[in-house]
Design a protein around this motif. Structure first.
Motif, PDB file in Angstrom:
ATOM      1  N   PRO A 125      -7.149   5.824  -6.531  1.00 51.96           N
ATOM      2  CA  PRO A 125      -7.678   5.375  -5.238  1.00 51.96           C
ATOM      3  C   PRO A 125      -8.464   4.064  -5.322  1.00 51.96           C
ATOM      4  CG  PRO A 125      -8.060   7.720  -5.494  1.00 51.96           C
ATOM      5  CD  PRO A 125      -7.519   7.222  -6.802  1.00 51.96           C
ATOM      6  N   ILE A 126      -9.169   3.841  -6.408  1.00 52.80           N
ATOM      7  CA  ILE A 126      -9.947   2.605  -6.517  1.00 52.80           C
ATOM      8  C   ILE A 126      -9.033   1.385  -6.634  1.00 52.80           C
ATOM      9  CG2 ILE A 126     -10.311   2.605  -9.013  1.00 52.80           C
ATOM     10  CD1 ILE A 126     -12.978   1.824  -6.403  1.00 52.80           C
ATOM     11  N   ILE A 127      -7.890   1.535  -7.295  1.00 55.45           N
ATOM     12  CA  ILE A 127      -6.922   0.432  -7.374  1.00 55.45           C
ATOM     13  C   ILE A 127      -6.323   0.174  -5.995  1.00 55.45           C
ATOM     14  CG2 ILE A 127      -4.693  -0.263  -8.338  1.00 55.45           C
ATOM     15  CD1 ILE A 127      -5.531   1.159 -10.916  1.00 55.45           C
ATOM     16  N   ILE A 128      -6.062   1.240  -5.253  1.00 55.79           N
ATOM     17  CA  ILE A 128      -5.556   1.077  -3.891  1.00 55.79           C
ATOM     18  C   ILE A 128      -6.596   0.364  -3.032  1.00 55.79           C
ATOM     19  CG2 ILE A 128      -4.870   2.330  -1.805  1.00 55.79           C
ATOM     20  CD1 ILE A 128      -3.653   4.450  -3.685  1.00 55.79           C
ATOM     21  N   LEU A 152       0.825  -1.205   0.000  1.00 51.88           N
ATOM     22  CA  LEU A 152       0.000   0.000   0.000  1.00 51.88           C
ATOM     23  C   LEU A 152       0.863   1.260   0.000  1.00 51.88           C
ATOM     24  CD1 LEU A 152      -2.981  -0.935   2.351  1.00 51.88           C
ATOM     25  CD2 LEU A 152      -2.910  -0.901  -0.147  1.00 51.88           C
ATOM     26  N   SER A 153       2.003   1.215   0.682  1.00 54.40           N
ATOM     27  CA  SER A 153       2.930   2.355   0.646  1.00 54.40           C
ATOM     28  C   SER A 153       3.435   2.607  -0.765  1.00 54.40           C
ATOM     29  CB  SER A 153       4.118   2.119   1.569  1.00 54.40           C
ATOM     30  OG  SER A 153       3.712   2.066   2.895  1.00 54.40           O
ATOM     31  N   LEU A 154       3.775   1.534  -1.459  1.00 57.79           N
ATOM     32  CA  LEU A 154       4.249   1.666  -2.836  1.00 57.79           C
ATOM     33  C   LEU A 154       3.168   2.250  -3.735  1.00 57.79           C
ATOM     34  CD1 LEU A 154       6.498   1.139  -4.919  1.00 57.79           C
ATOM     35  CD2 LEU A 154       5.486  -1.116  -5.263  1.00 57.79           C
ATOM     36  N   LEU A 155       1.938   1.768  -3.593  1.00 58.07           N
ATOM     37  CA  LEU A 155       0.837   2.289  -4.409  1.00 58.07           C
ATOM     38  C   LEU A 155       0.565   3.761  -4.094  1.00 58.07           C
ATOM     39  CD1 LEU A 155      -1.628  -0.726  -4.320  1.00 58.07           C
ATOM     40  CD2 LEU A 155      -0.188   0.004  -6.224  1.00 58.07           C
ATOM     41  N   LEU A 156       0.631   4.124  -2.829  1.00 61.29           N
ATOM     42  CA  LEU A 156       0.431   5.525  -2.464  1.00 61.29           C
ATOM     43  C   LEU A 156       1.574   6.392  -2.972  1.00 61.29           C
ATOM     44  CD1 LEU A 156      -0.904   5.050   1.174  1.00 61.29           C
ATOM     45  CD2 LEU A 156      -2.199   5.924  -0.777  1.00 61.29           C
ATOM     46  N   TYR A 157       2.796   5.876  -2.901  1.00 65.77           N
ATOM     47  CA  TYR A 157       3.958   6.622  -3.391  1.00 65.77           C
ATOM     48  C   TYR A 157       3.876   6.863  -4.896  1.00 65.77           C
ATOM     49  CZ  TYR A 157       8.799   7.684  -4.581  1.00 65.77           C
ATOM     50  OH  TYR A 157       9.933   8.266  -5.079  1.00 65.77           O
ATOM     51  N   LEU A 158       3.383   5.856  -5.631  1.00 62.50           N
ATOM     52  CA  LEU A 158       3.262   5.965  -7.085  1.00 62.50           C
ATOM     53  C   LEU A 158       2.019   6.739  -7.511  1.00 62.50           C
ATOM     54  CD1 LEU A 158       4.345   2.349  -8.093  1.00 62.50           C
ATOM     55  CD2 LEU A 158       5.699   4.459  -8.242  1.00 62.50           C
ATOM     56  N   SER A 159       1.227   7.210  -6.571  1.00 63.59           N
ATOM     57  CA  SER A 159      -0.004   7.965  -6.828  1.00 63.59           C
ATOM     58  C   SER A 159      -0.960   7.208  -7.747  1.00 63.59           C
ATOM     59  CB  SER A 159       0.323   9.340  -7.419  1.00 63.59           C
ATOM     60  OG  SER A 159       1.091  10.088  -6.522  1.00 63.59           O
ATOM     61  N   VAL A 160      -1.143   5.941  -7.430  1.00 66.50           N
ATOM     62  CA  VAL A 160      -2.062   5.098  -8.184  1.00 66.50           C
ATOM     63  C   VAL A 160      -3.493   5.533  -7.870  1.00 66.50           C
ATOM     64  CG1 VAL A 160      -2.805   2.683  -8.472  1.00 66.50           C
ATOM     65  CG2 VAL A 160      -0.406   3.209  -8.152  1.00 66.50           C
TER      66      VAL A 160
END
Length: 130
Positions: free
Chosen positions: A17-20, A7-15
């Motif tokens: 929100p629905i994918i997160i 989840l940190s990686l996804l938040l860092y990559l600004s993915v």
């Protein structure tokens, strides 16, 4: 770490929100019903709380406050905790991202299912199976 790192990686990559949110569902479901353990995983509470830490830290603080209050009152602790775990998804729906809030709500439902229906049916006694 199996929740915090992805989840940190996804938040860092600004993915998106629905994918997160869907990733959080996958992490919770993968913990409860892991394929490599033939579906015999944990109950998902810690994974759900780790997802809250990453996606809704204020909701996690609210949950902690309710847990503290429930521990010093005569209320039934487990029932209060089940209700309190449902508050952070509602908070996320209300203030930030409806998609992430709905996904956290699905994660909460998965945790409730894991607690309602036995994950390890072979460990039940004969009376409990009936």
């Amino acid at each position: 770490l199996k929740v915090i790192l992805p989840l940190s990686l996804l938040l860092y990559l600004s993915v998106s929100p629905i994918i997160i949110g869907f990733s959080a569902i996958a992490l919770i479901a993968g913990h409860i019903w892991p394929l490599f353990l033939k579906g015999r995983g944990g109950k998902g509470v810690v994974v759900y709380l780790a997802a809250l830490l990453m996606l809704e830290p204020i909701g996690l603080l609210l949950f902690g406050l309710i847990a503290f209050i429930a521990s010093v009152t005569p209320l039934p602790f487990s029932k209060v905790m089940m209700v309190a775990m449902g508050l952070p998804p509602l908070l996320t729906l209300w203030q930030e991202s409806p998609g992430v809030g709905l996904c956290l709500g699905v994660g909460y439902i998965l945790v409730v299912i894991a607690h309602t229906f036995p994950v390890h049916p072979r460990l039940l006694t004969k009376e409990e199976q009936i």
